[in-house]
Design an enzyme around this catalytic site. Structure first.
Site, short mmCIF file in Angstrom:
data_model
loop_
_atom_site.label_atom_id
_atom_site.label_comp_id
_atom_site.label_asym_id
_atom_site.label_seq_id
_atom_site.Cartn_x
_atom_site.Cartn_y
_atom_site.Cartn_z
N LYS A 217 -16.76 -85.17 17.77
CA LYS A 217 -15.73 -86.20 17.90
C LYS A 217 -14.36 -85.67 17.48
O LYS A 217 -13.37 -85.85 18.17
CB LYS A 217 -16.11 -87.42 17.05
CG LYS A 217 -15.13 -88.58 17.19
CD LYS A 217 -15.54 -89.77 16.32
CE LYS A 217 -16.76 -90.46 16.84
NZ LYS A 217 -17.05 -91.74 16.13
N GLU A 223 -20.20 -76.78 11.49
CA GLU A 223 -21.31 -76.12 12.18
C GLU A 223 -21.05 -76.03 13.67
O GLU A 223 -21.24 -74.98 14.30
CB GLU A 223 -22.63 -76.89 11.93
CG GLU A 223 -23.06 -76.92 10.47
CD GLU A 223 -22.57 -78.16 9.73
OE1 GLU A 223 -23.18 -78.50 8.70
OE2 GLU A 223 -21.58 -78.78 10.19
N GLY A 279 -22.71 -91.60 15.16
CA GLY A 279 -23.35 -90.43 15.75
C GLY A 279 -24.81 -90.64 16.08
O GLY A 279 -25.28 -90.26 17.17
N ARG A 280 -25.56 -91.27 15.18
CA ARG A 280 -26.99 -91.45 15.41
C ARG A 280 -27.28 -92.56 16.41
O ARG A 280 -28.45 -92.80 16.75
CB ARG A 280 -27.69 -91.71 14.09
CG ARG A 280 -27.15 -92.91 13.30
CD ARG A 280 -27.67 -92.90 11.88
NE ARG A 280 -27.11 -93.94 11.04
CZ ARG A 280 -25.93 -93.86 10.42
NH1 ARG A 280 -25.18 -92.80 10.57
NH2 ARG A 280 -25.50 -94.85 9.66
N GLU A 365 -30.66 -91.97 7.74
CA GLU A 365 -29.22 -91.92 7.54
C GLU A 365 -28.65 -93.33 7.54
O GLU A 365 -27.65 -93.61 6.88
CB GLU A 365 -28.56 -91.08 8.64
CG GLU A 365 -27.11 -90.70 8.33
CD GLU A 365 -26.56 -89.64 9.26
OE1 GLU A 365 -26.66 -88.44 8.94
OE2 GLU A 365 -26.04 -90.01 10.34
N HIS A 396 -55.60 -83.33 13.51
CA HIS A 396 -56.19 -82.12 12.92
C HIS A 396 -55.27 -81.53 11.86
O HIS A 396 -55.39 -80.36 11.52
CB HIS A 396 -56.47 -81.10 14.03
CG HIS A 396 -57.46 -81.59 15.03
ND1 HIS A 396 -58.81 -81.35 14.92
CD2 HIS A 396 -57.30 -82.36 16.14
CE1 HIS A 396 -59.44 -81.93 15.93
NE2 HIS A 396 -58.55 -82.55 16.68
N LYS A 516 -20.86 -81.20 2.17
CA LYS A 516 -19.88 -80.54 3.05
C LYS A 516 -18.66 -80.09 2.27
O LYS A 516 -18.14 -78.98 2.45
CB LYS A 516 -19.45 -81.50 4.17
CG LYS A 516 -20.51 -81.80 5.21
CD LYS A 516 -19.91 -82.72 6.27
CE LYS A 516 -20.90 -83.05 7.37
NZ LYS A 516 -20.30 -83.93 8.39
#
Length: 553
Positions: A217, A223, A279-280, A365, A396, A516
């Site tokens: 954005k 990152e 964002g999510r 979040e 399993h 951050k």
């Protein structure tokens, strides 16, 4: 309505202090000793009564430790928490994200043309469709080969560079809808700042045939922009260093046109989204450009239609017939009264292998909060841990703990009536396991049953299954783009209802910021040629020194 006004309007006393909460605590004391075997024995029609079909999804919630009284008390708690009013506040663009003073309008991303949703007096639906149309035109050019790379070759590889919601949603959607994807193209995803992530993503790609989508954005995310600049260097190295090539091999999903242009991307190829999209909650915005490139504009719009169908259902259905509300109050029942700390999401569909990872961000979040809307400490648990793997692999692996461990783990099983890849008996065997697992979790196996099988007395305790382990079963005819939209919206709205009842803000994420900030302080200490003066705690100082030593050797 301002964010401050919204906070005051919805400010309620702590849920755990309410009469409705106390009534549920009293009811829990009765229910904690009741076994699902008893509930089914007393009501032969329980399976039919505690199931619901809506918007093409089927939910069986009969294998939960509930009665009609439980549900009535949970719905009263939702009513006392003004859930219906809060739903309307979201759908009408009120600034319910009070700490960031923003509307919460992911529901506008899938609103049909002609519908009106206002933010600060502006109808945002036309803006949404303008971006969707721009995405569709671009996707058609890429998919048809009309868009050419710098050397005149068509684009065969698409690499999405993002992190968090700019990665988890696109990755999940691509994997979930791979059956519908353009198989002549490859799609890769880079999110981790670990250089290995980028190196492996481009290892076998030809720069002349590769398009990068940079999703940020602000176009400043550490990152994402680190990976973006590495991608730029990789491309220029492969194309002889011609700076003009960047414009033919990079597009941006961003709102920062100045930084996009500075990077070398033509702002005509910048796809916007808005600050009222978290964002999510953004996989159906321009963040989903890679999804549209993979499955095509028509399938993407079908996915949006599925989202919208669930939105309408959530907004209009009564609590008793409302899929997201039911799942939300059941989650609160286990989280806050039974003390269950986790929820397992178990899709019996290989294409949904990344769905649990996507839900981890969506749920944790959103509701990983410890203060209420008015900044007071919460006095109850919020935000259970979501996790899971596709069936039958998990059977399993970790199902042992769910069946016979000491922890109560509510489970959501997701299955489909038809396989997208029908091969002999495979799908019947797969679905038989959903039925078997939920039955085993609910009813278990008693000591008498184990003994009746001729088991030696010393071995009996090891082979008893307590049962009484709750689960939901969610089913649809088959996994389509429309159904994926419904499933994602189902969990989005369930998260919203839980947050509303807990009286927390499900739409900020300040918890990701501190790390951050500290990282920005530490980076120069790691990169400095001279020994830096360190002013952290003794542990952090020691780790930094050890890293510098290892790096130097």
């Amino acid at each position: 309505m301002s964010a401050v006004t919204a906070a005051k309007r919805f400010r309620t006393k702590a849920p755990s202090n309410s009469a409705e909460w106390r009534a549920l605590k009293d009811h829990y004391k009765k229910m904690e000793v009741v076994h699902l075997r008893e509930l089914f024995a007393e009501d032969p029609k329980r399976g039919e009564r505690f199931s619901l079909q809506a918007v093409g999804l089927f939910l069986d919630y009969s294998k939960n430790r509930i009665t009609d009284e439980t549900l009535n008390l949970l719905f009263k708690l939702a009513e006392a928490s003004r859930v219906r009013e809060r739903i309307e506040a979201m759908f009408t663009g009120q600034k319910i994200n009070v700490t960031e003073k923003r509307a919460v309008l992911h529901i506008a991303l899938r609103a049909p043309r002609g519908e009106q949703i206002f933010v600060d007096g502006t109808d945002v639906v036309p803006e949404v469709h303008a971006v969707l149309d721009k995405m569709a035109a671009f996707a058609n050019r890429i998919r048809s080969g009309d868009w050419k790379g710098h050397t005149g070759k068509r684009i065969k590889n698409v690499v999405n560079v993002g992190i968090g919601g700019s990665d988890l949603g696109p990755v999940m959607a691509y994997e979930a809808l791979k059956f519908y994807s353009e198989r002549s193209m490859q799609f890769r995803f880079v999110s981790n700042v670990d250089g290995t992530d980028f190196a492996e993503a481009v290892h076998d790609l030809d720069p002349t045939e590769t398009l990068f989508i940079i999703s940020s954005k602000t176009f400043t995310t550490l990152e994402t922009m680190t990976n973006a600049h590495t991608a730029r260097e990789w491309l220029l190295h492969g194309l002889g260093g011609d700076e003009s090539s960047v414009a033919k091999h990079f597009v941006a999903v961003s709102t920062n046109s100045a930084e996009v242009s500075k990077f070398g991307i033509d702002t005509a190829n910048m796809f916007e989204f808005w600050d009222w999209v978290g964002g999510r909650y953004s996989m159906d915005s321009a963040i989903g450009l890679s999804t549209m490139l993979a499955i095509g504009p028509d399938n993407f719009r079908e996915m949006l239609d599925g989202f919208h169908e669930m939105d309408v259902h959530f907004r209009t259905a009564s609590f008793e017939k409302n899929l997201p509300v039911l799942m939300a109050v059941l989650s609160i029942w286990y989280n806050d009264f039974f003390g269950a700390q986790t929820v397992a999401v178990l899709p019996y569909e290989q294409y949904l292998k990344r769905f649990p990872a996507y839900l981890q961000q969506l749920t944790m979040e959103s509701n990983g909060k410890s203060v209420t809307l008015n900044g007071k400490p919460v006095k109850h648990d919020t935000g259970p841990i979501y996790w899971g793997e596709p069936g039958t692999n998990g059977q399993h692996s970790f199902y042992q703990l769910i069946h016979q461990g000491t922890r109560l783990i509510p489970c959501d099983f997701i299955g489909f009536g038809k396989s997208l890849n029908p091969l002999g008996r495979h799908h019947d065997l797969l679905m038989a396991n959903i039925c078997a697992q939920t039955e085993a979790l609910a009813f278990g196996k008693t000591a008498e049953q184990v003994k009746g099988e001729g088991t030696p007395d010393w071995l009996v305790p090891h082979r008893i299954f307590e049962g009484n382990r709750p689960s939901n079963t969610i089913m649809a005819e088959k996994l389509t783009p429309r159904v994926l939209g419904k499933l994602v919206a189902l969990y989005e709205h369930s998260v919203f209802v839980q947050g509303a009842i807990w009286n927390i803000n499900s739409f900020d994420q300040w918890g990701v910021e501190l790390g951050k900030v500290l990282a920005q302080r530490i980076i120069p200490e790691l990169e400095s040629k001279d020994e830096p003066a360190l002013h952290h705690d003794s542990s952090t100082n020691n780790v930094i020194r050890e890293y510098r030593k290892l790096k130097a050797n």
